[in-house]
Design a protein around this motif. Structure first.
Motif, PDB file in Angstrom:
ATOM      1  N   THR A 104       9.635   9.162 -32.483  1.00 51.15           N
ATOM      2  CA  THR A 104      10.907   8.626 -32.984  1.00 51.15           C
ATOM      3  C   THR A 104      10.742   8.121 -34.407  1.00 51.15           C
ATOM      4  N   LEU A 107      10.385  11.094 -36.637  1.00 46.69           N
ATOM      5  CA  LEU A 107      11.669  11.771 -36.790  1.00 46.69           C
ATOM      6  C   LEU A 107      12.575  10.979 -37.725  1.00 46.69           C
ATOM      7  N   ARG A 108      12.565   9.638 -37.558  1.00 45.41           N
ATOM      8  CA  ARG A 108      13.364   8.788 -38.441  1.00 45.41           C
ATOM      9  C   ARG A 108      12.864   8.920 -39.881  1.00 45.41           C
ATOM     10  N   THR A 111      13.912  12.249 -41.206  1.00 39.48           N
ATOM     11  CA  THR A 111      15.338  12.233 -41.540  1.00 39.48           C
ATOM     12  C   THR A 111      15.571  11.501 -42.855  1.00 39.48           C
ATOM     13  N   GLU A 112      14.917  10.348 -43.018  1.00 41.62           N
ATOM     14  CA  GLU A 112      15.064   9.590 -44.267  1.00 41.62           C
ATOM     15  C   GLU A 112      14.556  10.393 -45.456  1.00 41.62           C
ATOM     16  N   GLU A 114      14.383  13.672 -45.626  1.00 45.39           N
ATOM     17  CA  GLU A 114      15.318  14.766 -45.877  1.00 45.39           C
ATOM     18  C   GLU A 114      16.548  14.255 -46.623  1.00 45.39           C
ATOM     19  N   GLU A 115      17.041  13.068 -46.228  1.00 47.36           N
ATOM     20  CA  GLU A 115      18.182  12.491 -46.930  1.00 47.36           C
ATOM     21  C   GLU A 115      17.818  12.178 -48.376  1.00 47.36           C
TER      22      GLU A 115
END
Length: 193
Positions: A104, A107-108, A111-112, A114-115
């Protein structure tokens, strides 16, 4: 609870007693048969039967005890396996929770990232567009500068020509004024004459 060595010694003693009883019964029968006495043979037979029954009872008790001990050992082993299994299940659950939390977090973080990458790409695209627009403006300004410099050079040439013409005209005006002044100065003399 008795140790395994104590149980082995006890079993050996029980079996030894059973063997001694059977040997005594065999000896009694062996002693009674050559005498050919019916009474002595009967007593030897009854004694052999009783000793055999005792030996059988001791052997049976030993067999039951062995089975109980084996069952207890299996129960203890099963309990140990159950405990071990519970520990493994708890460890597995903890490991699974840890890995899920780690996944998790990763993944977080992904995601951060990628953002952040998307934002950086957006900013880079905007900066590229602004750079290209500035470059076009700079090219246009450079072209305009060249045109303005050309116009400025033409204007300077025109200014220089105009200044020269003004200078010539000023001289002509001065000459004409001088002539006019001379003519005006001569005119009263001509009128009087």
């Amino acid at each position: 609870m008795a140790s395994p060595q104590a149980r082995r010694r006890q079993r050996s003693t029980r079996l030894l007693v059973a063997v001694v009883l059977l040997a005594t019964a065999a000896l009694a029968v062996a002693v009674a048969v050559p005498t050919r006495s019916w009474a002595l043979s009967a007593v030897a037979a009854v004694l052999a039967l009783a000793l055999g029954a005792g030996a059988t009872r001791i052997t049976h008790a030993e067999l039951l005890q062995s089975r109980r001990d084996a069952a207890r050992d299996r129960a203890e082993q099963a309990q140990a396996y159950r405990t071990l299994t519970e520990e493994r299940v708890a460890e597995h659950a903890a490991y699974t929770d840890h890995m899920e939390q780690k996944a998790t977090r990763q993944l977080r973080a992904l995601t951060e990232l990628e953002e952040a990458l998307t934002q950086a790409q957006t900013r880079a695209a905007g900066a590229t567009r602004r750079y290209q627009a500035a470059e076009r403006r700079a090219d246009a300004a450079e072209s305009d500068r060249r045109e303005v410099e050309g116009e400025l050079a033409t204007a300077r040439d025109a200014l220089a020509a105009a200044e020269l013409r003004i200078s010539e005209l000023t001289q002509q005006i001065d000459v004409l004024r001088a002539e006019l002044d001379a003519w005006h100065a001569a005119e009263p003399v001509r009128k009087h004459a």
